[in-house]
Design a protein around this motif. Structure first.
Motif, PDB file in Angstrom:
ATOM      1  N   LEU A 180      10.692   2.913  -2.256  1.00 36.98           N
ATOM      2  CA  LEU A 180       9.676   3.060  -1.658  1.00 36.98           C
ATOM      3  C   LEU A 180       8.394   3.269  -2.703  1.00 36.98           C
ATOM      4  CD1 LEU A 180       8.026   4.131   0.708  1.00 36.98           C
ATOM      5  CD2 LEU A 180       8.914   5.815   0.438  1.00 36.98           C
ATOM      6  N   CYS A 181       8.607   3.300  -3.367  1.00 34.05           N
ATOM      7  CA  CYS A 181       7.272   3.212  -4.212  1.00 34.05           C
ATOM      8  C   CYS A 181       6.287   2.311  -4.881  1.00 34.05           C
ATOM      9  CB  CYS A 181       7.179   4.917  -6.109  1.00 34.05           C
ATOM     10  SG  CYS A 181       7.715   6.383  -5.615  1.00 34.05           S
ATOM     11  N   ALA A 182       7.875   1.092  -5.475  1.00 32.36           N
ATOM     12  CA  ALA A 182       7.836  -0.039  -5.414  1.00 32.36           C
ATOM     13  C   ALA A 182       7.041  -0.768  -4.546  1.00 32.36           C
ATOM     14  CB  ALA A 182       8.663  -0.579  -5.951  1.00 32.36           C
ATOM     15  N   VAL A 183       7.834  -0.485  -3.646  1.00 33.48           N
ATOM     16  CA  VAL A 183       7.067  -1.407  -1.429  1.00 33.48           C
ATOM     17  C   VAL A 183       5.613  -0.920  -2.391  1.00 33.48           C
ATOM     18  CG1 VAL A 183       7.018  -2.091   0.705  1.00 33.48           C
ATOM     19  CG2 VAL A 183       9.205  -1.299  -0.776  1.00 33.48           C
ATOM     20  N   GLU A 184       5.239   0.721  -2.282  1.00 34.89           N
ATOM     21  CA  GLU A 184       4.184   0.742  -1.904  1.00 34.89           C
ATOM     22  C   GLU A 184       3.420  -0.072  -2.786  1.00 34.89           C
ATOM     23  OE1 GLU A 184       4.882   4.973   0.408  1.00 34.89           O
ATOM     24  OE2 GLU A 184       3.846   5.298  -2.183  1.00 34.89           O
ATOM     25  N   LYS A 232       1.672   4.105   3.730  1.00 31.51           N
ATOM     26  CA  LYS A 232       2.420   4.274   4.145  1.00 31.51           C
ATOM     27  C   LYS A 232       3.604   3.749   4.758  1.00 31.51           C
ATOM     28  CE  LYS A 232       1.678   8.159   1.233  1.00 31.51           C
ATOM     29  NZ  LYS A 232       2.609   8.076  -0.140  1.00 31.51           N
ATOM     30  N   GLU A 233       2.633   3.514   5.838  1.00 31.93           N
ATOM     31  CA  GLU A 233       3.928   3.095   7.444  1.00 31.93           C
ATOM     32  C   GLU A 233       3.618   1.963   7.386  1.00 31.93           C
ATOM     33  OE1 GLU A 233       0.883   4.385  11.087  1.00 31.93           O
ATOM     34  OE2 GLU A 233       1.424   5.919  10.862  1.00 31.93           O
ATOM     35  N   MET A 234       2.795   1.335   6.668  1.00 35.74           N
ATOM     36  CA  MET A 234       3.541  -0.648   6.003  1.00 35.74           C
ATOM     37  C   MET A 234       4.070  -0.981   5.412  1.00 35.74           C
ATOM     38  SD  MET A 234      -1.285  -1.949   6.350  1.00 35.74           S
ATOM     39  CE  MET A 234      -0.041  -3.291   5.423  1.00 35.74           C
ATOM     40  N   SER A 235       4.449   0.235   4.199  1.00 36.78           N
ATOM     41  CA  SER A 235       5.061   0.228   3.200  1.00 36.78           C
ATOM     42  C   SER A 235       6.637   0.562   4.164  1.00 36.78           C
ATOM     43  CB  SER A 235       5.053   1.035   2.132  1.00 36.78           C
ATOM     44  OG  SER A 235       3.434   1.041   1.738  1.00 36.78           O
ATOM     45  N   GLU A 236       6.827   1.225   5.481  1.00 35.78           N
ATOM     46  CA  GLU A 236       8.842   1.269   5.587  1.00 35.78           C
ATOM     47  C   GLU A 236       8.496   0.807   6.424  1.00 35.78           C
ATOM     48  OE1 GLU A 236       7.688   5.291   7.412  1.00 35.78           O
ATOM     49  OE2 GLU A 236       7.144   6.496   5.754  1.00 35.78           O
ATOM     50  N   GLN A 277      16.869  -7.268  -4.354  1.00 39.83           N
ATOM     51  CA  GLN A 277      16.159  -8.413  -3.611  1.00 39.83           C
ATOM     52  C   GLN A 277      15.537  -8.218  -2.514  1.00 39.83           C
ATOM     53  OE1 GLN A 277      14.928 -10.742  -6.651  1.00 39.83           O
ATOM     54  NE2 GLN A 277      16.151 -11.740  -5.658  1.00 39.83           N
ATOM     55  N   ARG A 278      16.625  -7.366  -1.425  1.00 41.30           N
ATOM     56  CA  ARG A 278      15.114  -6.960  -0.799  1.00 41.30           C
ATOM     57  C   ARG A 278      13.840  -6.717  -0.614  1.00 41.30           C
ATOM     58  NH1 ARG A 278      18.529  -7.400   4.405  1.00 41.30           N
ATOM     59  NH2 ARG A 278      20.504  -7.978   4.199  1.00 41.30           N
ATOM     60  N   VAL A 279      14.312  -5.155  -2.079  1.00 44.68           N
ATOM     61  CA  VAL A 279      12.904  -4.288  -1.749  1.00 44.68           C
ATOM     62  C   VAL A 279      12.292  -5.323  -2.651  1.00 44.68           C
ATOM     63  CG1 VAL A 279      12.104  -2.683  -3.649  1.00 44.68           C
ATOM     64  CG2 VAL A 279      14.167  -2.333  -2.316  1.00 44.68           C
ATOM     65  N   PHE A 280      12.822  -6.439  -3.601  1.00 42.63           N
ATOM     66  CA  PHE A 280      11.404  -7.070  -3.905  1.00 42.63           C
ATOM     67  C   PHE A 280      10.288  -8.365  -3.149  1.00 42.63           C
ATOM     68  CE2 PHE A 280      13.597  -8.271  -7.818  1.00 42.63           C
ATOM     69  CZ  PHE A 280      12.680  -6.785  -9.534  1.00 42.63           C
ATOM     70  N   LEU A 281      11.329  -8.626  -1.436  1.00 38.47           N
ATOM     71  CA  LEU A 281      11.034  -9.669  -0.642  1.00 38.47           C
ATOM     72  C   LEU A 281       9.890  -8.289  -0.257  1.00 38.47           C
ATOM     73  CD1 LEU A 281      13.836 -11.565   0.082  1.00 38.47           C
ATOM     74  CD2 LEU A 281      11.506 -11.838  -0.570  1.00 38.47           C
ATOM     75  N   ALA A 282      10.180  -7.118   0.498  1.00 41.01           N
ATOM     76  CA  ALA A 282       9.794  -6.052   1.048  1.00 41.01           C
ATOM     77  C   ALA A 282       8.298  -5.694  -0.382  1.00 41.01           C
ATOM     78  CB  ALA A 282      10.318  -5.049   0.989  1.00 41.01           C
ATOM     79  N   MET A 283       8.533  -5.850  -1.469  1.00 40.55           N
ATOM     80  CA  MET A 283       6.696  -6.083  -1.919  1.00 40.55           C
ATOM     81  C   MET A 283       6.233  -7.189  -1.851  1.00 40.55           C
ATOM     82  SD  MET A 283       8.628  -4.624  -5.404  1.00 40.55           S
ATOM     83  CE  MET A 283       7.506  -5.301  -6.839  1.00 40.55           C
ATOM     84  N   ILE A 284       6.665  -8.103  -1.629  1.00 36.71           N
ATOM     85  CA  ILE A 284       5.588  -9.768  -1.060  1.00 36.71           C
ATOM     86  C   ILE A 284       5.580  -9.419   0.445  1.00 36.71           C
ATOM     87  CG2 ILE A 284       6.494 -12.300  -1.021  1.00 36.71           C
ATOM     88  CD1 ILE A 284       7.817 -12.106  -3.349  1.00 36.71           C
ATOM     89  N   TYR A 285       5.884  -8.751   0.855  1.00 39.05           N
ATOM     90  CA  TYR A 285       5.491  -9.147   2.566  1.00 39.05           C
ATOM     91  C   TYR A 285       4.484  -7.873   2.701  1.00 39.05           C
ATOM     92  CZ  TYR A 285       5.263  -8.416   7.187  1.00 39.05           C
ATOM     93  OH  TYR A 285       4.645  -8.266   9.189  1.00 39.05           O
ATOM     94  N   ASN A 286       4.402  -6.918   1.748  1.00 41.60           N
ATOM     95  CA  ASN A 286       3.874  -5.778   1.892  1.00 41.60           C
ATOM     96  C   ASN A 286       2.821  -6.231   1.099  1.00 41.60           C
ATOM     97  OD1 ASN A 286       3.377  -2.957   2.872  1.00 41.60           O
ATOM     98  ND2 ASN A 286       3.544  -1.785   1.227  1.00 41.60           N
ATOM     99  N   GLN A 287       2.577  -6.872  -0.220  1.00 44.83           N
ATOM    100  CA  GLN A 287       1.709  -7.246  -0.686  1.00 44.83           C
ATOM    101  C   GLN A 287       0.758  -8.160   0.773  1.00 44.83           C
ATOM    102  OE1 GLN A 287       1.918  -9.387  -4.515  1.00 44.83           O
ATOM    103  NE2 GLN A 287      -0.082 -11.005  -4.467  1.00 44.83           N
ATOM    104  N   ASP A 288       0.849  -9.025   1.487  1.00 43.18           N
ATOM    105  CA  ASP A 288       0.103  -9.593   2.197  1.00 43.18           C
ATOM    106  C   ASP A 288      -0.356 -10.508   2.278  1.00 43.18           C
ATOM    107  OD1 ASP A 288       0.099 -10.164   5.554  1.00 43.18           O
ATOM    108  OD2 ASP A 288      -1.962  -8.996   5.110  1.00 43.18           O
ATOM    109  N   THR A 289       0.023 -11.698   1.694  1.00 40.31           N
ATOM    110  CA  THR A 289      -0.341 -13.068   0.795  1.00 40.31           C
ATOM    111  C   THR A 289       0.060 -14.245   2.060  1.00 40.31           C
ATOM    112  OG1 THR A 289       1.279 -13.530  -0.103  1.00 40.31           O
ATOM    113  CG2 THR A 289      -0.792 -12.360  -0.874  1.00 40.31           C
TER     114      THR A 289
END
Length: 264
Positions: free
Chosen positions: A93-97, A115-119, A144-156
């Motif tokens: 969670l911290c990584a995605v945030e 936080k809601e966006m990260s969840e 890899q799923r977490v990394f993809l969540a990070m990429i999605y959360n970066q919103d590029t």
């Protein structure tokens, strides 16, 4: 969106890695780079992300030279997952945030909205159930799923992926590829990725860039039957192909020296 004009780069002065490369990436599509080992595929992604600077030529993101963009400005336009990405020393969670950093004040933490966006990003990529686990505890597929969540959360608008299925088993590989397709088709993200697996490249891409010795050998849409001839020439193998009832494209490579069949 992403354009390279006359780009050259070398890790060693006597041996150029990328030579006078011209490349334009179509918006809203999945573009995959394939080619022999050492041909410069991953280097192209590092240049496109701004991690490396071209020694000649220029790289444009939405018309702006990436070399002149601040790290925060570039991080609002392009997100990247490299093959050997460093594992963050934190929970999932911290990584995605943390992926929201381009939009945050240096002195403020995550807002309630972030936080809601990260969840939501974790729910979308199927990793919310292990949000509390440390990244080092996760399996390759979970990470890899977490990394993809990070990429999605970066919103590029642009996503760069270097071998996103490396070391994953077949089932998890296709789960990850379906997530990438979802981000492209449903979330309208432009994706440029490097793959070794020709079947994955043909099934999940709109176009394929074939590279050799730091140059573009050829570019094809995946619906172009001429791509098979380019694969034959570039990799030195005989190629057979077929489409199933869902119009998925499969490619079988056969050694030119013997009858051994290799599934790419």
């Amino acid at each position: 969106m992403l354009k390279m004009e006359g780009v050259s780069f070398s890790y060693h002065r006597s041996k150029p890695t990328i030579k006078d490369l011209d490349l334009s990436v179509e918006m809203g599509k999945i573009t995959t780079i394939v080619g022999p080992n050492g041909c410069g595929k991953s280097t192209v992604l590092k240049l496109a992300s701004g991690l490396l600077k071209p020694q000649t030529g220029r790289i444009l993101l939405n018309g702006e030279n990436i070399s002149y963009l601040s790290r925060r400005s570039a991080a609002k336009q392009v997100s990247v997952l490299f093959q050997n990405s460093q594992i963050p020393d934190m929970t999932a969670l911290c990584a995605v945030e943390a992926a929201r950093y381009p939009y945050q004040s240096p002195f403020a933490g995550c807002t309630k909205e972030e936080k809601e966006m990260s969840e939501y990003a974790m729910e979308l990529t199927g990793c919310k159930e292990y949000w509390h686990k440390h990244m080092a505890e996760l399996s390759g597929g979970e990470r890899q799923r977490v990394f993809l969540a990070m990429i999605y959360n970066q919103d590029t608008p642009l996503i760069l992926l270097d071998e996103p299925t490396t070391y994953l088993d077949i089932y998890v590989t296709y789960e990850i590829m379906e997530l990438i397709r979802y981000l492209n088709k449903r979330k309208k993200k432009t994706v440029v990725m490097v793959l070794h697996d020709l079947n994955l490249a043909l099934q999940y891409s709109d176009s394929v860039i074939l590279m050799n010795q730091g140059r573009i050998f050829n570019i094809h849409s995946t619906g172009d039957d001429q791509i098979l001839e380019s694969i034959r020439t570039l990799f030195g193998v005989e190629v057979r192909s077929f489409r199933d009832n869902q119009n998925s494209y499969y490619c079988f490579a056969q050694s030119v020296d013997n009858d051994k069949i290799i599934l790419d």
